[in-house]
Scaffold this motif. Structure first.
Motif, PDB file in Angstrom:
ATOM      1  N   LEU A   1      -7.168  -1.251   4.772  1.00  0.00           N
ATOM      2  CA  LEU A   1      -6.281  -1.171   5.927  1.00  0.00           C
ATOM      3  C   LEU A   1      -6.929  -0.392   7.078  1.00  0.00           C
ATOM      4  O   LEU A   1      -6.775  -0.755   8.241  1.00  0.00           O
ATOM      5  N   ARG A   2      -7.656   0.645   6.725  1.00  0.00           N
ATOM      6  CA  ARG A   2      -8.323   1.430   7.767  1.00  0.00           C
ATOM      7  C   ARG A   2      -9.384   0.599   8.473  1.00  0.00           C
ATOM      8  O   ARG A   2      -9.520   0.658   9.712  1.00  0.00           O
TER       9      ARG A   2
ATOM     10  N   LYS B   1      -7.822   4.743  -7.880  1.00  0.00           N
ATOM     11  CA  LYS B   1      -8.898   4.058  -7.142  1.00  0.00           C
ATOM     12  C   LYS B   1      -8.348   2.840  -6.409  1.00  0.00           C
ATOM     13  O   LYS B   1      -8.884   2.448  -5.370  1.00  0.00           O
ATOM     14  N   TRP B   2      -7.254   2.272  -6.950  1.00  0.00           N
ATOM     15  CA  TRP B   2      -6.681   1.088  -6.319  1.00  0.00           C
ATOM     16  C   TRP B   2      -6.038   1.441  -4.982  1.00  0.00           C
ATOM     17  O   TRP B   2      -6.093   0.648  -4.040  1.00  0.00           O
ATOM     18  N   TYR B   3      -5.455   2.620  -4.889  1.00  0.00           N
ATOM     19  CA  TYR B   3      -4.932   3.036  -3.583  1.00  0.00           C
ATOM     20  C   TYR B   3      -6.071   3.333  -2.626  1.00  0.00           C
ATOM     21  O   TYR B   3      -6.001   3.024  -1.430  1.00  0.00           O
ATOM     22  N   ARG B   4      -7.135   3.893  -3.153  1.00  0.00           N
ATOM     23  CA  ARG B   4      -8.294   4.176  -2.302  1.00  0.00           C
ATOM     24  C   ARG B   4      -8.852   2.875  -1.723  1.00  0.00           C
ATOM     25  O   ARG B   4      -9.194   2.814  -0.534  1.00  0.00           O
TER      26      ARG B   4
ATOM     27  N   MET C   1       0.959   6.911   6.348  1.00  0.00           N
ATOM     28  CA  MET C   1       0.228   6.631   5.113  1.00  0.00           C
ATOM     29  C   MET C   1      -0.801   7.726   4.861  1.00  0.00           C
ATOM     30  O   MET C   1      -1.725   7.913   5.668  1.00  0.00           O
ATOM     31  N   PRO C   2      -0.668   8.480   3.752  1.00  0.00           N
ATOM     32  CA  PRO C   2      -1.574   9.597   3.501  1.00  0.00           C
ATOM     33  C   PRO C   2      -2.929   9.129   3.014  1.00  0.00           C
ATOM     34  O   PRO C   2      -3.074   8.028   2.483  1.00  0.00           O
TER      35      PRO C   2
ATOM     36  N   ALA D   1       0.827  -1.203   0.000  1.00  0.00           N
ATOM     37  CA  ALA D   1       0.000   0.000   0.000  1.00  0.00           C
ATOM     38  C   ALA D   1       0.861   1.253   0.000  1.00  0.00           C
ATOM     39  O   ALA D   1       0.491   2.275  -0.610  1.00  0.00           O
ATOM     40  N   SER D   2       2.014   1.202   0.665  1.00  0.00           N
ATOM     41  CA  SER D   2       2.914   2.349   0.699  1.00  0.00           C
ATOM     42  C   SER D   2       3.456   2.670  -0.686  1.00  0.00           C
ATOM     43  O   SER D   2       3.504   3.834  -1.100  1.00  0.00           O
TER      44      SER D   2
END
Length: 273
Positions: free
Chosen positions: A236-237, A227-230, A246-247, A216-217
């Motif tokens: 993870l959240r 969208k894949w990072y979202r 992690m922003p 994810a980093s």
């Protein structure tokens, strides 16, 4: 009677020769047929020229044009065979660059859907790269490079298809191998963000939280608006596994995000893993 038959046979052969069109007539007939989109007729005219005037100044062009006519009829194996013959006999021809390019197009037009075997895609990519290597300054090199990139994207898509299948079957090791290959071998394709997100999913299913955070980093650093990072961030959240640094996802008009340069992305990937 035998003498008369022999004379009659000789007369028939002589008549055939006398009625044979000249080399330039056959060539022009073939060109006219091409222009009027009568491709089978064009190929036939060029073939007759080659068979009857093998040493004519038109023969080399007839070989090339017959390959082109076969290409226009989607007869790709025939076209490749004809173009190979042209290149073997005329390797230093001014038209060699075009012949190599047209030959590469024959392979490119046969690229199969990602659900099928991709050997044809590899052959197309190799043929296109040969155009770039041999004729880097030719007008065909740029288009060949664009098609190479599309072939690479196609191959990456195949890896993703197989990786998703393995993931659905819970064959996580095989899925990870496919996703990592996309990330490492196809860094400039649009499939990299999804491959990173899929790694986050697999690592979470395996309980490998640190590896999930690392994937994810890399995703957040290179594709913060994807969208894949979202998706990764939200997963993870929800698991209370977000790293402190992690922003939050940034807004972007392109779901795929903007891919990083190959060299920089490679350094970032290997620095994290």
């Amino acid at each position: 009677m035998l003498l008369l038959a022999a004379c009659a046979g000789k007369k028939s052969a002589d008549e055939m020769v006398s009625h044979m069109a000249s080399a330039d007539t056959l060539y022009n007939n073939g060109i006219d047929a091409l222009r009027s989109q009568r491709y089978a007729l064009a190929a036939a005219e060029f073939e007759v020229l080659q068979q009857n005037y093998p040493y004519s100044g038109y023969t080399a062009n007839a070989q090339l044009m017959e390959g082109y006519a076969d290409y226009l009829q989607d007869k790709y194996p025939d076209a490749v065979q004809q173009l190979d013959r042209f290149l073997e006999l005329h390797p230093t021809s001014p038209d060699a660059a075009y012949a190599f390019y047209l030959r590469a197009l024959c392979y490119y037009e046969q690229v199969a859907d990602v659900q099928r075997d991709q050997q044809g895609t590899i052959e197309a990519m190799n043929a296109l790269e040969e155009v770039i290597t041999r004729f880097p300054q030719s007008p065909y090199a740029r288009d060949a490079q664009l098609k190479v990139d599309l072939c690479r994207d196609h191959l990456a898509g195949k890896e993703m298809l197989v990786g998703r299948f393995y993931q659905q079957q819970r064959n996580y090791e095989a899925a990870v191998n496919r996703y990592q290959r996309v990330i490492q071998d196809f860094q400039t394709t649009n499939h990299v963000p999804e491959a990173l997100e899929r790694l986050v999913e697999v690592y979470l299913d395996l309980g490998l939280t640190e590896q999930a955070r690392r994937s994810a980093s890399v995703l957040s650093f290179n594709y913060p608006g994807s969208k894949w990072y979202r998706y990764s961030y939200n997963m993870l959240r929800s698991e209370h596994l977000l790293a402190a640094n992690m922003p939050a996802p940034t807004s972007s008009q392109h779901d795929g995000g903007t891919p990083a340069r190959r060299g920089f992305f490679s350094r970032a990937w290997h620095a994290v893993f």
